[in-house]
Design an enzyme around this catalytic site. Structure first.
Site, mmCIF file in Angstrom:
data_model
loop_
_atom_site.group_PDB
_atom_site.id
_atom_site.type_symbol
_atom_site.label_atom_id
_atom_site.label_comp_id
_atom_site.label_asym_id
_atom_site.label_seq_id
_atom_site.Cartn_x
_atom_site.Cartn_y
_atom_site.Cartn_z
ATOM 1 C CB SER A 30 2.285 5.343 15.244
ATOM 2 O OG SER A 30 3.241 5.555 16.068
ATOM 3 C CE1 TYR B 207 6.906 5.207 11.449
ATOM 4 C CE2 TYR B 207 6.296 6.558 13.645
ATOM 5 C CZ TYR B 207 6.483 5.157 12.922
ATOM 6 O OH TYR B 207 6.019 3.844 13.362
HETATM 7 N N1 LIG Z 1 7.773 -1.040 16.422
HETATM 8 C C1 LIG Z 1 7.019 0.015 16.891
HETATM 9 O O1 LIG Z 1 7.388 0.536 17.938
HETATM 10 C C2 LIG Z 1 5.893 0.650 16.110
HETATM 11 C C3 LIG Z 1 5.157 1.513 16.970
HETATM 12 C C4 LIG Z 1 3.889 2.160 16.361
HETATM 13 C C5 LIG Z 1 3.770 1.732 15.105
HETATM 14 N N2 LIG Z 1 4.463 0.893 14.250
HETATM 15 C C6 LIG Z 1 4.274 0.452 12.947
HETATM 16 O O2 LIG Z 1 3.830 -0.793 12.769
HETATM 17 C C7 LIG Z 1 4.274 -1.222 11.710
HETATM 18 C C8 LIG Z 1 4.950 -2.603 11.473
HETATM 19 O O3 LIG Z 1 6.315 -1.924 12.220
HETATM 20 P P1 LIG Z 1 7.544 -2.911 12.961
HETATM 21 O O4 LIG Z 1 8.054 -2.320 13.948
HETATM 22 O O5 LIG Z 1 7.033 -4.291 12.901
HETATM 23 O O6 LIG Z 1 8.428 -2.570 11.627
HETATM 24 P P2 LIG Z 1 9.544 -3.721 11.091
HETATM 25 O O7 LIG Z 1 10.606 -2.708 10.331
HETATM 26 O O8 LIG Z 1 10.012 -4.600 12.107
HETATM 27 O O9 LIG Z 1 9.008 -4.305 9.976
HETATM 28 C C9 LIG Z 1 8.262 -3.825 8.846
HETATM 29 C C10 LIG Z 1 7.946 -4.802 7.622
HETATM 30 O O10 LIG Z 1 7.714 -3.815 6.501
HETATM 31 C C11 LIG Z 1 8.282 -4.351 5.252
HETATM 32 N N3 LIG Z 1 8.249 -3.108 4.180
HETATM 33 C C12 LIG Z 1 8.876 -1.693 4.655
HETATM 34 N N4 LIG Z 1 8.477 -1.129 3.640
HETATM 35 C C13 LIG Z 1 7.881 -1.794 2.699
HETATM 36 C C14 LIG Z 1 7.337 -1.271 1.247
HETATM 37 N N5 LIG Z 1 7.570 -0.147 0.936
HETATM 38 N N6 LIG Z 1 6.612 -2.466 0.820
HETATM 39 C C15 LIG Z 1 6.326 -3.754 1.357
HETATM 40 N N7 LIG Z 1 6.936 -4.059 2.565
HETATM 41 C C16 LIG Z 1 7.685 -3.227 3.291
HETATM 42 C C17 LIG Z 1 9.854 -4.776 5.919
HETATM 43 O O11 LIG Z 1 10.485 -5.514 4.851
HETATM 44 C C18 LIG Z 1 9.323 -5.279 7.196
HETATM 45 O O12 LIG Z 1 9.030 -6.678 6.760
HETATM 46 C C19 LIG Z 1 4.807 0.130 10.892
HETATM 47 O O13 LIG Z 1 3.843 0.528 9.905
HETATM 48 C C20 LIG Z 1 5.151 0.742 11.796
HETATM 49 O O14 LIG Z 1 5.317 2.182 11.635
HETATM 50 C C21 LIG Z 1 5.627 0.266 15.029
#
Ligand SMILES: NC(=O)c1ccc[n+]([C@@H]2O[C@H](COP(=O)([O-])OP(=O)(O)OC[C@H]3O[C@@H](n4cnc5c(N)ncnc54)[C@H](O)[C@@H]3O)[C@@H](O)[C@H]2O)c1
Length: 253
Positions: A141, A154
């Protein structure tokens, strides 16, 4: 069809960025493994992909549980005898500075966001190496590159993900495994929508998130998925230990 014949594991692939990445690899011909702890949503996604003629396997897994991760990798190895690409994407978000974060929450965020990626790497690597190598793409991130206010657990989990990327890139090169990392900026996914909806004025909260970056908008999951696919592809076969920001210019400021 650059991933025809390849087996790609994407964690946290039921929704959001992981889902977009899973679909992008499937569209390029890969057999895809959907790893997630959300059974209902994952089954719906797997069924939709199957209907579209894709080869997909859903393995319900909590990435922070070692036994479940080991069994997921065994399942993949039993079915295909190979694992070519691992995308460590599963993650959860938590707000709070150090005084507001309980030890329990701190440990939970690190267990899922960082230890989960370590465990998947640990068990996937021998299967990858057996077949001459592979690629790991970690989803960190912008919060791993700079200290974003009020989200210490985080931020630390994501900084750890960047360090994990670099360490594994150095360690695994001799096994023919490249390890790279994408650092998304705020992207329109269920994770961000949930965080925004907790604000007393969600529309204003969303506008604030847009306005703090030069491109003045949120990312879309497919834009992050494209970067993941790019780093996994052989066109950038010389890239390992790379950290690619896709954040609307946030960390360029
Ligand atoms: N959306 C953003 O703005 C953003 C920005 C930077 C980084 N990220 C990173 O990108 C990745 C995906 O983010 P997103 O926004 O699509 O998240 P989201 O919450 O929309 O989706 C995350 C998915 O991970 C699954 N999950 C959560 N905990 C889990 C576990 N212990 N075991 C297995 N599956 C699990 C959830 O069920 C969900 O399907 C994450 O690592 C997040 O930190 C997101």
């Amino acid at each position: 069809m650059q991933f025809q014949g390849k087996v790609v594991v994407v964690t946290g692939a039921a929704v959001g960025i992981g889902h977009a990445a899973l679909r992008a690899f499937a569209a390029e011909g890969a057999a895809v493994v959907l790893v997630d702890r959300d059974k209902k949503q994952s089954e719906a996604v797997a069924q939709a992909l199957e209907t579209e003629g894709r080869e997909v396997l859903f393995v319900p897994t909590d990435v922070s549980h070692e036994a479940e991760v080991r069994s997921m990798v065994d399942h993949v190895a039993d079915r295909w005898g190979r694992l070519d690409i691992l995308v460590n994407n599963a993650g959860v978000y938590l707000q709070g500075d150090a005084t507001q974060t309980s030890l329990e929450d701190w440990e939970r965020i690190l267990a899922i966001n960082l230890t989960g990626a370590f465990l998947c790497t640990k068990y996937a690597v021998p299967v990858m190496a057996n077949h001459g190598g592979g690629v790991i793409v970690n989803v960190a991130s912008e919060a791993g590159l700079v200290g974003i206010k009020g989200q210490v657990a985080y931020n630390v989990s994501k900084a750890g993900m960047i360090a994990l990327t670099r360490s594994c890139a150095v360690d695994l090169a001799e096994k023919g495994i490249r390890v790279n990392c994408v650092c998304p900026g705020t992207t329109d996914t269920p994770l961000v929508r949930a965080a925004v909806s907790r604000d007393p004025d969600p529309a204003a909260a969303r506008r604030r998130l847009e306005a703090i970056r030069p491109l003045n908008r949120l990312g879309i999951p497919e834009e992050i998925a494209s970067a993941i696919v790019f780093l996994a592809g052989s066109d950038v076969g010389y890239a390992t230990g790379a950290v690619l920001s896709v954040d609307g210019g946030y960390t360029a400021q």
